[in-house]
Design a protein around this motif. Sequence first.
Motif, PDB file in Angstrom:
ATOM      1  N   HIS A 110      32.945  -6.112   5.716  1.00 42.70           N
ATOM      2  CA  HIS A 110      31.808  -6.801   6.338  1.00 42.70           C
ATOM      3  C   HIS A 110      30.540  -6.642   5.486  1.00 42.70           C
ATOM      4  O   HIS A 110      29.877  -7.621   5.160  1.00 42.70           O
ATOM      5  N   HIS A 115      27.724  -9.593   3.385  1.00 42.73           N
ATOM      6  CA  HIS A 115      26.273  -9.590   3.153  1.00 42.73           C
ATOM      7  C   HIS A 115      25.834  -9.780   1.701  1.00 42.73           C
ATOM      8  O   HIS A 115      24.815 -10.406   1.443  1.00 42.73           O
ATOM      9  N   GLU A 157      23.167 -12.131  10.584  1.00 44.69           N
ATOM     10  CA  GLU A 157      24.562 -11.880  10.987  1.00 44.69           C
ATOM     11  C   GLU A 157      25.305 -13.138  11.441  1.00 44.69           C
ATOM     12  O   GLU A 157      26.485 -13.294  11.159  1.00 44.69           O
TER      13      GLU A 157
END
Length: 246
Positions: A110, A115, A157
């Motif tokens: 993740h 990101h 997000e």
Amino acid sequence: MRQEYDKYTEEDFKVWGLLFARQMNLLPSLASKAYLQGIKEMNFCVEKIPNFQEINQILGKTTGWAVEVVPGLIPQREFFELLQDRKFPATTWLRKMEELDYLEEPDMFHDVFGHLPLLTNQDFCNFLRDFSTLSLRYIDNPLAVKLLGRLYWFTVEFGLIEKAGDGLKIYGAGILSSSGESVFCLTDQTPKYRFDAEKIMLTDYYIDHFQDKYFVIDSYKQLFDSLPEVERVLQKHAHEEALMAA
Ligand SMILES: [Fe+2]
């Protein structure tokens, strides 16, 4: 802390490879151009767990950002202090094979795959840094922190972007690192709203299942340009006790 690259096991490489292949099968038609460009610039690939030293050389040359190893979720003040200093906090551990689709807290797939590619985009980086400076100014006000947390959630997000001629695309890391939500979020099953800082800051979100709404920006610069409005909303609402229960 540093990434201990030689400690990665065969299973770690397999997990990275499986997750990477699955997402890259989906994302070329679903993810934002800037994100896909970032994946290329960072040389992410199926065979290799990314090496933070190499990432930092590349980020250093593009936007001056860096990745900083953290053990897991960290206190908010520390989180925003790192971002303000142009360091993105990321874990180095990978989920196990039996938890490919469900995680209690964010792992390296993740943090890194989701990101880091967008940290090659200067407008997005500028937003992230100044958003963090603003968050630090309000860090002792729990309601302000809650409203800012919603803005982070529905952009960094779970954000979508629609640029003229490029259709609706994903840029939020929570979606980009989830095969189910990558497909789900672009269907007609959920409403999409134009980015509106105040509306977002007054909207609650889910942490344990797909979102029931998404917000769409038209450029990363729009995020940066919204910051004065974000502060205005904070000043307007930051003392409304009633919102605490929302
Ligand atoms: Fe995240």
